[in-house]
Design a protein around this motif. Structure first.
Motif, mmCIF file in Angstrom:
data_model
loop_
_atom_site.group_PDB
_atom_site.id
_atom_site.type_symbol
_atom_site.label_atom_id
_atom_site.label_comp_id
_atom_site.label_asym_id
_atom_site.label_seq_id
_atom_site.Cartn_x
_atom_site.Cartn_y
_atom_site.Cartn_z
ATOM 1 N N GLU A 148 -58.531 11.668 66.011
ATOM 2 C CA GLU A 148 -58.585 11.114 64.655
ATOM 3 C C GLU A 148 -57.894 9.750 64.603
ATOM 4 O O GLU A 148 -58.336 8.838 63.894
ATOM 5 N N ALA A 149 -56.798 9.590 65.355
ATOM 6 C CA ALA A 149 -56.109 8.296 65.396
ATOM 7 C C ALA A 149 -57.024 7.222 65.978
ATOM 8 O O ALA A 149 -57.107 6.102 65.453
ATOM 9 N N MET A 150 -57.689 7.564 67.065
ATOM 10 C CA MET A 150 -58.627 6.624 67.675
ATOM 11 C C MET A 150 -59.704 6.200 66.675
ATOM 12 O O MET A 150 -60.016 5.002 66.536
ATOM 13 N N CYS A 151 -60.264 7.180 65.959
ATOM 14 C CA CYS A 151 -61.329 6.875 65.000
ATOM 15 C C CYS A 151 -60.794 6.063 63.827
ATOM 16 O O CYS A 151 -61.487 5.162 63.318
ATOM 17 N N MET A 152 -59.585 6.355 63.375
ATOM 18 C CA MET A 152 -58.984 5.585 62.287
ATOM 19 C C MET A 152 -58.817 4.124 62.700
ATOM 20 O O MET A 152 -59.115 3.206 61.931
ATOM 21 N N PHE A 153 -58.336 3.906 63.925
ATOM 22 C CA PHE A 153 -58.198 2.536 64.422
ATOM 23 C C PHE A 153 -59.556 1.838 64.492
ATOM 24 O O PHE A 153 -59.691 0.669 64.126
ATOM 25 N N TYR A 154 -60.551 2.562 64.985
ATOM 26 C CA TYR A 154 -61.902 1.995 65.114
ATOM 27 C C TYR A 154 -62.440 1.559 63.753
ATOM 28 O O TYR A 154 -63.022 0.478 63.613
ATOM 29 N N ASN A 155 -62.207 2.398 62.749
ATOM 30 C CA ASN A 155 -62.691 2.087 61.407
ATOM 31 C C ASN A 155 -61.838 1.038 60.697
ATOM 32 O O ASN A 155 -62.213 0.556 59.625
ATOM 33 N N SER A 156 -60.684 0.704 61.281
ATOM 34 C CA SER A 156 -59.765 -0.268 60.675
ATOM 35 C C SER A 156 -59.781 -1.608 61.394
ATOM 36 O O SER A 156 -58.923 -2.465 61.146
ATOM 37 N N MET A 273 -46.624 30.338 70.359
ATOM 38 C CA MET A 273 -47.689 29.727 71.167
ATOM 39 C C MET A 273 -49.034 30.388 70.917
ATOM 40 O O MET A 273 -50.069 29.724 70.866
ATOM 41 N N GLY A 274 -49.062 31.716 70.814
ATOM 42 C CA GLY A 274 -50.284 32.421 70.440
ATOM 43 C C GLY A 274 -51.464 32.181 71.355
ATOM 44 O O GLY A 274 -52.600 32.152 70.887
ATOM 45 N N PHE A 275 -51.218 31.972 72.669
ATOM 46 C CA PHE A 275 -52.288 31.721 73.636
ATOM 47 C C PHE A 275 -53.052 30.434 73.292
ATOM 48 O O PHE A 275 -54.186 30.254 73.704
ATOM 49 N N GLY A 276 -52.411 29.586 72.481
ATOM 50 C CA GLY A 276 -53.029 28.316 72.136
ATOM 51 C C GLY A 276 -53.054 28.004 70.654
ATOM 52 O O GLY A 276 -53.434 26.910 70.241
ATOM 53 N N GLY A 277 -52.644 28.923 69.817
ATOM 54 C CA GLY A 277 -52.607 28.605 68.390
ATOM 55 C C GLY A 277 -52.871 29.825 67.517
ATOM 56 O O GLY A 277 -53.138 30.912 68.016
ATOM 57 N N PRO A 278 -52.697 29.621 66.207
ATOM 58 C CA PRO A 278 -52.703 28.322 65.544
ATOM 59 C C PRO A 278 -51.342 27.636 65.515
ATOM 60 O O PRO A 278 -50.310 28.288 65.435
ATOM 61 N N ALA A 279 -51.386 26.315 65.592
ATOM 62 C CA ALA A 279 -50.241 25.476 65.267
ATOM 63 C C ALA A 279 -50.734 24.502 64.205
ATOM 64 O O ALA A 279 -51.562 24.857 63.370
ATOM 65 N N ALA A 280 -50.260 23.295 64.222
ATOM 66 C CA ALA A 280 -50.785 22.252 63.328
ATOM 67 C C ALA A 280 -50.616 20.928 64.033
ATOM 68 O O ALA A 280 -49.586 20.687 64.669
ATOM 69 N N GLY A 281 -51.627 20.102 63.938
ATOM 70 C CA GLY A 281 -51.490 18.736 64.416
ATOM 71 C C GLY A 281 -50.834 17.902 63.331
ATOM 72 O O GLY A 281 -51.175 18.030 62.153
ATOM 73 N N TYR A 282 -49.872 17.064 63.715
ATOM 74 C CA TYR A 282 -49.281 16.182 62.710
ATOM 75 C C TYR A 282 -49.855 14.779 62.864
ATOM 76 O O TYR A 282 -50.370 14.410 63.920
ATOM 77 N N PHE A 283 -49.733 13.988 61.790
ATOM 78 C CA PHE A 283 -50.324 12.647 61.779
ATOM 79 C C PHE A 283 -49.528 11.783 60.819
ATOM 80 O O PHE A 283 -49.416 12.094 59.634
ATOM 81 N N ALA A 284 -48.951 10.695 61.343
ATOM 82 C CA ALA A 284 -48.196 9.754 60.519
ATOM 83 C C ALA A 284 -48.610 8.349 60.893
ATOM 84 O O ALA A 284 -48.958 8.076 62.048
ATOM 85 N N CYS A 285 -48.578 7.448 59.932
ATOM 86 C CA CYS A 285 -49.017 6.085 60.203
ATOM 87 C C CYS A 285 -48.385 5.117 59.220
ATOM 88 O O CYS A 285 -47.687 5.511 58.274
ATOM 89 N N LYS A 286 -48.654 3.835 59.455
ATOM 90 C CA LYS A 286 -48.229 2.803 58.534
ATOM 91 C C LYS A 286 -49.070 2.857 57.260
ATOM 92 O O LYS A 286 -50.208 3.329 57.278
ATOM 93 N N GLU A 287 -48.523 2.343 56.177
ATOM 94 C CA GLU A 287 -49.231 2.400 54.905
ATOM 95 C C GLU A 287 -50.515 1.586 54.911
ATOM 96 O O GLU A 287 -51.391 1.796 54.082
ATOM 97 N N ASP A 288 -50.637 0.655 55.868
ATOM 98 C CA ASP A 288 -51.867 -0.144 55.977
ATOM 99 C C ASP A 288 -53.105 0.739 56.126
ATOM 100 O O ASP A 288 -54.220 0.312 55.799
ATOM 101 N N PHE A 289 -52.905 1.948 56.627
ATOM 102 C CA PHE A 289 -54.040 2.824 56.943
ATOM 103 C C PHE A 289 -54.288 3.888 55.874
ATOM 104 O O PHE A 289 -55.070 4.806 56.099
#
Length: 945
Positions: A148-156, A273-289
């Motif tokens: 998702e970070a890669m795609c956000m950068f691509y779209n920005s 760990m649950g053999f792989g999940g569930p966990a949660a992916g976190y995502f933080a960025c600058k306000e520009d995005f």
């Protein structure tokens, strides 16, 4: 009555009530209703071939027997998955509490203030630890968050970079391999070119738009990326950092060394760990995005009386509004796990988190100091918790000794192992690791008696504060946290309080017997990359579940890797894409999507690199066959597939479904069937019997997994025989097809959730599954007949029936009372609203499910009928057109109990419109969405009251 029969516990309607309901509908039997609802040509000719149903007692014994086959070793594999200590107060009061796990995504803000406060805490935790100002309320896992970070950068990209066709993205070679695999999948469909190499040797050019690094890297090395980030900025490129969240308690956070975005997993913050999940992916960025950021964001606003309130902010970015132009296809994320990790931070606070991180690091230093004495070389100069160890003997000499002691290492190659410590590690564990390595090397070993306090992080040591808000510094005793969790829980309306009649969401019972195994240690404490013989119970369950889901769908094989319904859509479309490419038809990229489709359909198709062509609907709500014929002919050379939901999103079994499928096949396309409405199919028909090539299933809808306030869910895909070799695969664990593509970090998605669906299927059996579908259809048609004189039923089938849901048309009085107003008024009656303004503007889509008792169904019908009468008061002038019960709803306790009451109706009509023994009180009045977006605040602040 056989009280051990799970079917009787799951289905809410009593056998004695069926006759009464059938009379209201106007049929003599459920079989007659089914015949009038489901087209005869697609109905199954014989029952599903499945095991006989188990009682709850039998199932719990069975699932325990599988759990026992999972062997808990001390695991130091790392790679993004670590042993944790989940505080019992969080396990008991959140994970095991239906008040938390049965709630829905907080679209209806006024009845979701508790979990949104918990998610705001989570966002603040992420923002603080990463030193980036804006965080969302969770993504699916670390690998997909990186994508998702890669795609956000691509779209920005800047206008100049877009003009120059900048499409290259740098991936440091020391990223976790499972993340690289997911990045490869995502980039291929979007025309993004990945370049992999060493970050220290890489030079940015104008062809690049961004880069990603791991911090610490996959081997455990802590690198200084400040100069790298500065060089990226000079070339107009963005930098993402995939960070170990626990390490950021000690290390300079990415926001301080120049990263534009930080992603990762919160699994280390109290999640099994649950053999792989569930966990949660976190995502933080600058306000520009902020306009390009994926996922849900909880923001602060005010209600109609100026009181602080919370709501989901900036929703115009999302798939349900922007469709193929959305920032992401994210719908279900992993809210429940984000809530748990946020409470973990609340419970421990800065001092506690810092202490845990320091203990891990100190033990890792102690292990490191002991290696040289026994002939091992450790390659990381600076590290947090992970050591890359070169061995004086082949690693295959070490492996059997370690396994005999029931310990797992990461075996990197013939000469090297990786060892990652965690918060459960003790000094005794360190000595056991050293003794194994000493024995393998033929060295003597003296146990370590005390830890070393040497400083190795000096240049990387964090100096900034974090988690300073009172919420992280108040609830540190179990009593305090227990009461805080309960206070937040009581603000929300979940299935343990009332029916949630959301159309296309299937908010059915999540039975306790299905949920219990999630708490078993032998399901929780298994790393996803352990040897297969340590996960025999999991793998047996997975194979059995795959087989059952294949039988139910009438298709050949199943992948459990997708982490949500939208993830399943994307995975299915990538299967189709890979199939066409393998057959020399890479030019086939047109995806036909009906105008009524859920927003994730076009958003997922766009992510899969497809061109979206919309197929019109007729006035009766069905796919316009003439328009479909025109579109298939027009795009016959480039047609990839059609995405269809069945029954349709309009709640009807379309009679022409076989013609639609045949027509698409005739022009070389494949048929993707969206499984959102599978609750009207199971046991009566199937995608396979209709001729569909692929479908996804929402296990958190049809198959009884809870919604968790916005996830986690599971979105497996089922495929026909010719597509089996294109199922999602994995870089580390052999699974899926040889020509597949990974769509998540782990081979089997979220395995710890799977006992829920496994139990649902095993306890209902073939007949019970069919009956659940029949009763879902029964309940919907009963409601339709009760409501049709008050609301226009927008769409029905040829014989006047609906499937498992219906659409109430409110447009005739929409100028007086909008569907949003009705949704708010239902809160005063103690209900969550049906789905608002989807799939048709000015409508309510209602789905009762099979689990609701008749008394609750009647209570909802009575509420909707009475609200219609309240609207009539506005129509006739009896009520003021603006200052009335509907427009002022909901009426929270602080308004009703205020000393002043100046409204033109009574307090009792406002707050107690119908008798109900369990009065639910919204804690805020109508929220101001616009204010929250104009004044965006997405974290708790010290200046707040």
């Amino acid at each position: 009555m056989d009280s051990t029969n799970f079917e009787l516990r799951h289905i809410g309607i009593k056998p004695s009530e069926v006759k009464q309901m059938l009379k209201v509908i106007g049929v003599s039997s459920i079989e007659e209703l089914t015949e009038q609802t489901v087209p005869a040509k697609i109905r199954l000719k014989e029952p599903l071939k499945m095991d006989a149903p188990m009682s709850e007692y039998e199932y719990l014994n069975h699932i325990r027997s599988l759990a026992i086959q999972n062997r808990i070793y001390r695991t130091y594999i790392g790679m993004g998955y670590y042993n944790t200590e989940t505080p019992a107060v969080i396990m008991r009061n959140v994970l095991e509490n239906p008040g938390w796990y049965t709630s829905y995504t907080p679209y209806q803000a006024e009845i979701s203030q508790g979990r949104m406060e918990a998610l705001l805490n989570y966002q603040t935790m992420i923002s603080d630890l990463t030193a980036l100002p804006l965080a969302n309320s969770s993504l699916l896992d670390e690998a997909t968050a990186c994508a998702e970070a890669m795609c956000m950068f691509y779209n920005s990209r800047s206008r100049e970079k877009v003009k120059n066709g900048a499409n290259k993205f740098f991936v440091d070679e020391d990223l976790f391999p499972q993340t690289v695999h997911v990045l490869q999948t995502r980039s291929a469909a979007l025309g993004i070119e990945l370049t992999t190499g060493k970050y220290g040797e890489f030079s940015f050019t104008q062809e690049f738009f961004g880069a990603i690094v791991q911090y610490p890297n996959q081997w455990g090395e802590v690198n200084d990326y400040a100069a790298f980030a500065a060089k990226a900025k000079e070339q107009g490129c963005f930098v993402a950092a995939a960070c170990d969240l626990m390490s950021l308690a000690l290390l300079t956070p990415p926001g301080e060394w120049g990263a534009d975005c930080a992603t990762g997993s919160v699994q280390r913050f109290g999640l099994p760990m649950g053999f792989g999940g569930p966990a949660a992916g976190y995502f933080a960025c600058k306000e520009d995005f902020k306009r390009q950021m994926p996922g849900r964001i909880i923001g602060i606003t005010v209600d109609a009386h100026g009181k602080r309130a919370l709501r989901m902010a900036l929703q115009t970015r999302e798939q349900h509004i922007k469709r193929e132009k959305a920032t992401s296809n994210i719908c279900t994320a992993s809210a429940l796990m984000a809530v748990m990790s946020g409470f973990y931070a609340v419970y421990h606070g800065q001092e506690g988190i810092s202490s845990i991180a320091n203990r891990i690091h100190t033990l890792t230093k102690t292990l490191n100091d002991g290696l040289s004495a026994i002939g091992y070389i450790q390659h990381n100069k600076v590290f947090f918790d992970t050591l890359a160890i070169q061995c004086p003997v082949p690693t295959e000499t070490i492996r059997p000794i370690a396994l005999q002691r029931e310990i797992n290492f990461r075996y990197i190659c013939d000469e090297c192992i990786g060892v990652s410590l965690d918060e459960t590690t003790t000094l005794d564990d360190v000595n056991d690791i050293l003794s194994i390595l000493a024995e393998a090397a033929g060295k003597s070993f003296t146990p370590v008696t005390e830890t070393k306090q040497t400083e190795i992080l000096s240049d990387f040591r964090r100096t900034s504060s974090y988690l300073t808000h009172p919420v992280f510094n108040t609830y540190h005793s179990e009593t305090e946290l227990m009461r805080y969790i309960k206070m937040l829980e009581l603000k929300d309306l979940s299935l343990n309080r009332a029916m949630i009649p959301l159309g296309s969401c299937t908010m059915k019972l999540n039975a306790a017997a299905e949920m219990l195994p999630m708490s078993y240690a032998r399901f929780q404490a298994i790393h996803p990359f352990v040897p297969a013989d340590q996960a025999k119970g999991y793998l047996t369950m997975i194979r059995n579940l795959e087989k059952d889901l294949a039988t139910i769908t009438g298709l050949a094989a199943v992948s459990l890797q997708p982490l949500s319904g939208a993830s399943g859509e994307y995975a299915g479309l990538m299967v189709i894409r890979n199939y066409h490419h393998a057959n020399g038809n890479g030019h086939r990229n047109v995806c036909l999507i009906p105008s009524s489709a859920h927003g994730t359909n076009p958003a997922s198709a766009a992510m899969a690199g497809m061109k979206i062509v919309v197929v019109n609907a007729t006035s009766s709500g069905e796919i316009d066959i003439d328009d479909l014929k025109t579109k298939t002919e027009e795009y016959k050379d480039t047609l990839s597939c059609i995405m269809i939901t069945y029954p349709s999103t309009h709640g009807v079994f379309e009679e022409a479904i076989l013609d639609i499928i045949d027509l698409v096949h005739q022009y070389g396309g494949l048929v993707y069937m969206d499984g959102a409405n599978m609750n009207a199919q199971v046991g009566l028909t199937s995608p396979g019997i209709m001729g569909a090539d692929i479908c996804h299933l929402n296990l958190h809808k049809t198959f009884a997994m809870p919604h968790g306030g916005g996830g986690p869910g599971v979105g497996p895909i089922a495929v026909s025989e010719k597509l089996v070799d294109f199922l999602p695969n994995h870089r580390i664990v052999e699974t899926g097809g040889k020509q597949g593509s990974a769509v998540s970090a782990t081979p089997y998605g979220y395995p710890m959730l799977l006992p829920v669906t496994y139990g649902y299927i095993k306890m209902l059996g073939a007949e019970g599954l069919k009956k659940a579908t029949e009763y879902a259809i029964l309940n919907a048609n009963y409601m339709m007949m009760r409501l049709k004189d008050s609301y226009k039923i927008l769409y029905t089938g040829e014989k006047g029936r609906v499937a498992h849901e219906m659409i109430l048309d409110c447009n005739s009085f929409g100028l007086l009372a909008s569907v949003g107003d009705i949704a708010k008024r239902l809160m005063d009656y103690g209900f969550h609203a049906p789905t608002v303004a989807f799939p048709v503007h000015g409508t309510l889509m209602v789905e009762p499910t099979e689990s609701e008792p008749l008394s609750e169904i009647d209570r909802l019908c009575d509420a909707l009928i009475q609200i219609r009468e309240e609207i009539v008061e506005i129509e006739t002038g009896k009520a003021d057109p603006k200052n009335n019960l509907i427009h002022n709803a909901p009426h929270p306790m602080y308004v009703v109990c205020d000393d002043e009451w100046n409204l033109p109706y009574s307090r009792s009509r406002a707050a107690f419109p119908m008798p109900n023994v369990d009065k639910y009180w919204p804690t805020v009045s109508k929220v101001d969405d616009a204010y929250g977006d104009r004044n965006l605040v997405c974290r708790v602040n010290l200046i707040e009251n």
